[in-house]
Design a protein around this motif. Structure first.
Motif, short mmCIF file in Angstrom:
data_model
loop_
_atom_site.label_atom_id
_atom_site.label_comp_id
_atom_site.label_asym_id
_atom_site.label_seq_id
_atom_site.Cartn_x
_atom_site.Cartn_y
_atom_site.Cartn_z
N THR A 1 0.84 -1.19 0.00
CA THR A 1 0.00 0.00 0.00
C THR A 1 0.87 1.24 0.00
OG1 THR A 1 -1.83 -1.08 1.13
CG2 THR A 1 -1.72 1.30 1.31
N GLN A 2 0.57 2.18 -0.90
CA GLN A 2 1.29 3.46 -0.93
C GLN A 2 0.32 4.63 -0.87
OE1 GLN A 2 1.69 1.66 -4.19
NE2 GLN A 2 3.26 0.27 -3.46
N GLY A 3 -0.84 4.41 -0.28
CA GLY A 3 -1.81 5.50 -0.13
C GLY A 3 -3.03 5.39 -1.00
N GLN A 4 -3.29 4.21 -1.57
CA GLN A 4 -4.43 4.06 -2.48
C GLN A 4 -5.76 3.89 -1.77
OE1 GLN A 4 -1.61 2.24 -2.52
NE2 GLN A 4 -0.88 1.86 -4.58
N GLY A 5 -5.75 3.74 -0.45
CA GLY A 5 -7.01 3.52 0.26
C GLY A 5 -7.35 2.05 0.40
N HIS A 6 -6.35 1.16 0.29
CA HIS A 6 -6.62 -0.27 0.39
C HIS A 6 -7.28 -0.64 1.71
CE1 HIS A 6 -3.09 -1.17 -2.61
NE2 HIS A 6 -4.17 -0.72 -3.20
N MET A 7 -6.81 -0.06 2.80
CA MET A 7 -7.36 -0.43 4.11
C MET A 7 -8.87 -0.19 4.15
SD MET A 7 -4.45 -1.21 5.45
CE MET A 7 -2.72 -0.76 5.64
N THR A 8 -9.29 0.94 3.62
CA THR A 8 -10.71 1.28 3.64
C THR A 8 -11.50 0.38 2.70
OG1 THR A 8 -10.22 3.58 4.16
CG2 THR A 8 -12.40 3.11 3.26
N ALA A 9 -11.03 0.21 1.48
CA ALA A 9 -11.77 -0.57 0.48
C ALA A 9 -11.88 -2.04 0.90
CB ALA A 9 -11.09 -0.45 -0.88
N PHE A 10 -10.77 -2.62 1.36
CA PHE A 10 -10.82 -4.03 1.77
C PHE A 10 -11.70 -4.20 3.00
CE2 PHE A 10 -6.31 -4.64 -0.17
CZ PHE A 10 -6.87 -4.62 -1.45
N ALA A 11 -11.62 -3.25 3.93
CA ALA A 11 -12.47 -3.33 5.12
C ALA A 11 -13.95 -3.27 4.73
CB ALA A 11 -12.13 -2.19 6.08
N GLN A 12 -14.30 -2.43 3.77
CA GLN A 12 -15.68 -2.36 3.30
C GLN A 12 -16.14 -3.69 2.74
OE1 GLN A 12 -15.10 1.76 1.11
NE2 GLN A 12 -17.19 1.08 0.94
N ILE B 1 -12.64 7.47 -2.67
CA ILE B 1 -11.32 6.96 -3.03
C ILE B 1 -11.10 7.04 -4.53
CG2 ILE B 1 -9.91 4.87 -3.14
CD1 ILE B 1 -10.97 4.11 -0.40
N VAL B 2 -12.10 6.65 -5.31
CA VAL B 2 -11.95 6.68 -6.77
C VAL B 2 -11.74 8.11 -7.26
CG1 VAL B 2 -13.12 6.24 -8.96
CG2 VAL B 2 -13.23 4.54 -7.15
N VAL C 1 -7.15 -4.24 8.69
CA VAL C 1 -6.55 -4.78 7.48
C VAL C 1 -5.03 -4.63 7.56
CG1 VAL C 1 -6.41 -4.56 4.96
CG2 VAL C 1 -8.60 -4.21 6.13
N ARG C 2 -4.33 -5.70 7.23
CA ARG C 2 -2.88 -5.69 7.13
C ARG C 2 -2.50 -5.98 5.69
NH1 ARG C 2 -0.50 -7.24 12.09
NH2 ARG C 2 1.56 -7.09 11.10
N VAL D 1 -20.76 -6.38 9.78
CA VAL D 1 -20.14 -5.47 10.75
C VAL D 1 -19.85 -4.16 10.03
CG1 VAL D 1 -19.15 -7.36 12.10
CG2 VAL D 1 -17.82 -6.35 10.23
N THR D 2 -19.31 -3.18 10.74
CA THR D 2 -18.92 -1.92 10.12
C THR D 2 -17.45 -2.00 9.70
OG1 THR D 2 -18.12 -0.81 12.11
CG2 THR D 2 -20.51 -0.76 11.69
#
Length: 462
Positions: A176-187, A347-348, A202-203, A195-196
């Motif tokens: 990850t270099q700032g693409q928002g992976h943590m948020t998108a994968f968590a969603q 994010i997009v 996310v790792r 869950v929310t």
């Protein structure tokens, strides 16, 4: 292709340029050759877009030349040659960087062009331009179409685990270099488990957490790793239903997950917290039911796409040129983008905004200049120009969603789309603004000094 002194990433950049060049158009006859050379310059490696802006620049400039020669409107010649929605999947007849056929999977290219034209006010542009010219101002409009190969393999994986606390963990090998992976994968995971996203940790890119993965490149993380996360979370959801069915004395198909709880459909009072089900899935006594297939609420899944999926879009812009200085001012910039199902619009849009800003730098400001001996001349930011927020307009984005059939999420990549057609759109707009001077743009990047030279050259030859 000037590879510089070394070749750290093979011939990916010219290969991608050559396979991107046909774009969203019918091109029945196409042959491309490139020559790669080593020089005593800085090594070249893939950079956001990675050859796609070059291919799009050539095709879009050729269409502009054809439109002028045939006296056809520039948007109209594009519309006439676009691949139609009922022609997908569309086989381009080339081999992509992943050694798979270039086959466009889905899209509505005419709709994207029509929407961009409407957003930029294309129908009324000539009247507006004439009014500006009467006032001694030189404004031009550019429009460029593109496709973007995304979501290539070979694979990505993800492990999803529900802890007895009710906290959910997801681990994947992409970096990850700032693409928002943590948020998108968590969603994605949260949607399956009721869950929310705040309940999902996310790792990414940590071999201690997940040891398998290929990497973050080619606009592929949401497509490949996101699909793996969805598959793993879906498997955990099914395991949760099986375990909870025993605890709640119901059938698995009667079990629902929502609001952090597991309950019997239609009987919300018969419910357990998700964490309690996770604890029960690791029994310390008694026999484990065979259908559980092991302890815990945990699953690992891998996704290997058969080939890449293709995003597409259209950019349109209005620029003003001062012919006395060559300076460019951006009045408007419109983007219509189709990356399939949009997981997170914010994010997009952030990816698109950043890509356009980067593309504008590469279209008009940024250029590494060498002398005849290969010594760099642009060694400070006094020489190497960078656009700032003050140079950029507010971007106007329109989303289209044509889901891909190549993954269950229906998503396509979006990481590089913003940068791809910028050079072509700016070149067309500058040329349109300077039409009274008969300036023809055949290169990128431009710069104030280069635009001034082109105008001065036409004045001398007049």
């Amino acid at each position: 292709y000037d590879a510089g002194a070394y070749c750290p990433y093979g011939l990916i950049v010219p290969i991608v340029a050559g396979t991107t060049l046909p774009g969203p158009y019918h091109v029945p006859n196409y042959h491309c050759e490139f020559t790669a050379v080593f020089t005593n310059k800085t090594p070249v490696s893939p950079y956001r877009g990675a050859g796609r802006p070059h291919g799009v620049f050539v095709m879009e400039r050729l269409l502009d030349r054809a439109a002028d020669g045939l006296e056809i409107d520039r948007a109209e010649i594009r519309r006439r040659n676009l691949i139609q929605p009922d022609e997908f999947p569309y086989d381009v007849g080339l081999i992509y960087q992943d050694n798979a056929p270039v086959q466009y999977d889905s899209g509505d290219y005419p709709r994207c062009l029509a929407r961009a034209a409407e957003m930029i006010g294309y129908a009324d542009w000539r009247a507006q331009q004439e009014a500006y010219r009467t006032a001694g101002r030189y404004l031009g409009l550019g429009v460029a179409c593109y496709v973007e190969g995304t979501g290539i393999g070979p694979y990505e994986g993800c492990r999803v685990t529900v802890e007895p606390s009710g906290q959910v963990f997801a681990a994947t090998g992409v970096g990850t270099q700032g693409q928002g992976h943590m948020t998108a994968f968590a969603q994605i995971v949260a949607d399956h488990l009721g869950v929310t996203p705040r309940d999902v940790t996310v790792r990414t890119g940590d071999t201690a957490a997940f040891g398998w993965g290929t990497g973050t490149f080619a606009s592929r993380a949401a497509v490949v790793a996101g699909t793996a996360a969805s598959m793993a979370a879906a498997a955990v959801r099914e395991k949760t239903r099986i375990v909870a069915a025993t605890l709640l004395e119901a059938r698995p198909d009667e079990i629902e997950l929502a609001d952090g709880k597991v309950f019997v459909r239609g009987v919300p009072s018969r419910a357990l917290p998700l964490g309690e089900v996770a604890a029960a899935a690791n029994p310390l006594r008694f026999a484990m039911p065979r259908e559980w297939e092991g302890p815990g609420l945990e699953a690992t899944r891998f996704f290997a796409p058969p080939r890449g999926t293709f995003s597409n879009g259209v950019h349109a812009c209005i620029v003003e040129i001062d012919p006395e200085t060559g300076m460019l001012s951006l009045h408007r910039y419109v983007i219509v983008h189709d990356c399939g199902r949009v997981l997170n619009p914010l994010i997009v849009e952030g990816q698109i905004h950043g890509g356009v800003a980067q593309g504008l730098g590469g279209a008009f400001w940024e250029k590494v200049v060498y002398d005849a001996q290969g010594q760099p001349l642009t060694t400070t930011f006094m020489d190497y120009l960078l656009p700032t927020a003050a140079d950029l307009p507010s971007f106007e984005v329109g989303h289209e969603e044509t889901p891909t059939p190549l993954n269950p999420l229906g998503v396509k990549g979006a990481g590089e789309a913003g940068v791809i057609p910028v050079g072509a759109a700016i070149a067309q707009a500058v040329e349109d603004a300077l039409r009274p001077f008969r300036v023809h743009i055949t290169e990128m990047p431009l710069s104030p000094s280069r635009v001034w030279e082109l105008v001065a050259g036409t004045r001398r030859s007049a």
